[in-house]
Scaffold this motif. Sequence first.
Motif, PDB file in Angstrom:
ATOM      1  N   LYS A   3       5.060   4.311  -7.307  1.00 61.07           N
ATOM      2  CA  LYS A   3       4.475   3.736  -8.678  1.00 61.07           C
ATOM      3  C   LYS A   3       3.761   4.324  -9.225  1.00 61.07           C
ATOM      4  CE  LYS A   3       2.634  -0.408 -10.567  1.00 61.07           C
ATOM      5  NZ  LYS A   3       2.406  -2.443 -11.020  1.00 61.07           N
ATOM      6  N   HIS A   4       2.441   5.100  -8.732  1.00 61.46           N
ATOM      7  CA  HIS A   4       1.259   5.318  -9.604  1.00 61.46           C
ATOM      8  C   HIS A   4       1.347   7.127  -8.892  1.00 61.46           C
ATOM      9  CE1 HIS A   4      -0.442   1.218 -10.229  1.00 61.46           C
ATOM     10  NE2 HIS A   4      -0.872   1.178  -8.589  1.00 61.46           N
ATOM     11  N   ALA A  20       0.623  -1.617  -0.231  1.00 64.74           N
ATOM     12  CA  ALA A  20       0.003  -0.435  -0.387  1.00 64.74           C
ATOM     13  C   ALA A  20       1.167   1.410  -0.529  1.00 64.74           C
ATOM     14  CB  ALA A  20      -0.647  -0.146   1.171  1.00 64.74           C
ATOM     15  N   ILE A  21       2.307   0.922   0.547  1.00 65.66           N
ATOM     16  CA  ILE A  21       2.400   2.371   0.915  1.00 65.66           C
ATOM     17  C   ILE A  21       3.349   2.548  -0.665  1.00 65.66           C
ATOM     18  CG2 ILE A  21       5.139   3.311   2.098  1.00 65.66           C
ATOM     19  CD1 ILE A  21       3.722   2.337   4.585  1.00 65.66           C
ATOM     20  N   ALA A  72      11.272   7.276  -7.293  1.00 65.43           N
ATOM     21  CA  ALA A  72       9.968   8.209  -6.125  1.00 65.43           C
ATOM     22  C   ALA A  72      10.564   9.391  -7.379  1.00 65.43           C
ATOM     23  CB  ALA A  72       9.407   8.241  -5.474  1.00 65.43           C
ATOM     24  N   PRO A  73      10.940  10.107  -8.032  1.00 66.67           N
ATOM     25  CA  PRO A  73      11.903  10.898  -9.308  1.00 66.67           C
ATOM     26  C   PRO A  73      11.630  11.896  -8.382  1.00 66.67           C
ATOM     27  CG  PRO A  73      10.501  11.189 -10.607  1.00 66.67           C
ATOM     28  CD  PRO A  73       9.971   9.988  -9.555  1.00 66.67           C
ATOM     29  N   ASN A  74      10.008  12.665  -7.686  1.00 69.40           N
ATOM     30  CA  ASN A  74       9.895  13.970  -7.113  1.00 69.40           C
ATOM     31  C   ASN A  74       9.852  14.042  -5.662  1.00 69.40           C
ATOM     32  OD1 ASN A  74      10.214  15.429  -9.707  1.00 69.40           O
ATOM     33  ND2 ASN A  74       8.225  14.078 -10.103  1.00 69.40           N
ATOM     34  N   LEU A  75       9.982  12.395  -5.141  1.00 69.63           N
ATOM     35  CA  LEU A  75      10.583  12.470  -3.461  1.00 69.63           C
ATOM     36  C   LEU A  75      11.121  13.138  -2.452  1.00 69.63           C
ATOM     37  CD1 LEU A  75       8.463  11.334  -1.048  1.00 69.63           C
ATOM     38  CD2 LEU A  75       9.938   9.596  -0.553  1.00 69.63           C
ATOM     39  N   ILE A  76      11.157  14.201  -1.782  1.00 73.23           N
ATOM     40  CA  ILE A  76      12.062  14.856  -1.424  1.00 73.23           C
ATOM     41  C   ILE A  76      12.199  15.470  -0.315  1.00 73.23           C
ATOM     42  CG2 ILE A  76      12.602  16.533  -3.132  1.00 73.23           C
ATOM     43  CD1 ILE A  76      11.484  18.361  -2.416  1.00 73.23           C
ATOM     44  N   SER A  77      10.933  14.886   0.389  1.00 75.22           N
ATOM     45  CA  SER A  77      11.120  14.670   1.916  1.00 75.22           C
ATOM     46  C   SER A  77      10.127  13.887   2.748  1.00 75.22           C
ATOM     47  CB  SER A  77      10.412  16.023   1.771  1.00 75.22           C
ATOM     48  OG  SER A  77      10.007  16.443   3.124  1.00 75.22           O
ATOM     49  N   LEU A  78      10.799  13.118   3.682  1.00 76.03           N
ATOM     50  CA  LEU A  78      10.262  12.007   4.424  1.00 76.03           C
ATOM     51  C   LEU A  78      10.070  11.651   5.849  1.00 76.03           C
ATOM     52  CD1 LEU A  78       9.645   9.066   4.605  1.00 76.03           C
ATOM     53  CD2 LEU A  78      12.320   8.405   4.088  1.00 76.03           C
ATOM     54  N   HIS A  79       9.193  11.569   6.216  1.00 72.77           N
ATOM     55  CA  HIS A  79       8.946  11.901   7.370  1.00 72.77           C
ATOM     56  C   HIS A  79       8.701  10.535   8.333  1.00 72.77           C
ATOM     57  CE1 HIS A  79       8.535  14.692  11.161  1.00 72.77           C
ATOM     58  NE2 HIS A  79       7.264  13.116  11.890  1.00 72.77           N
TER      59      HIS A  79
END
Length: 117
Positions: A42-43, A36-37, A96-103
């Motif tokens: 992917k989408h 799910a995460i 995930a090319p635009n993922l710039i922030s992970l909390h």
Amino acid sequence: HGASQVTGEAVQSVARRCTGLQAVDLGLCPNLPASAIAAFFKHCPCLRAMRVGGCPRSHDAAREALSLLHSRFGAVEAPAEWEEWAEQKYEQTIAAPNLISLHWPGIDQHSYQRLKA
């Protein structure tokens, strides 16, 4: 308490239908499988910010899903406020090319080192 009612199937459906999402908060959702995460990776190519973990079962799912990313985050720690951490800049990921922030509150040292490398 409401987060415990969120199902993996529902979250995957949101990821498939809302492909323009830029931020998602999956923290404290103990019933989500890793798939799910990962569905958001992917989408949702516009995804820039994600919150995961926060309880033991969601930590496990986050660890498994994020192992799919070949990422190089400069840091994984983040301020407490959603708006503040969404503004922080991290190196982009491959999957995930635009993922710039992970909390990820309470991230374990192994996961932190893996994402950082």
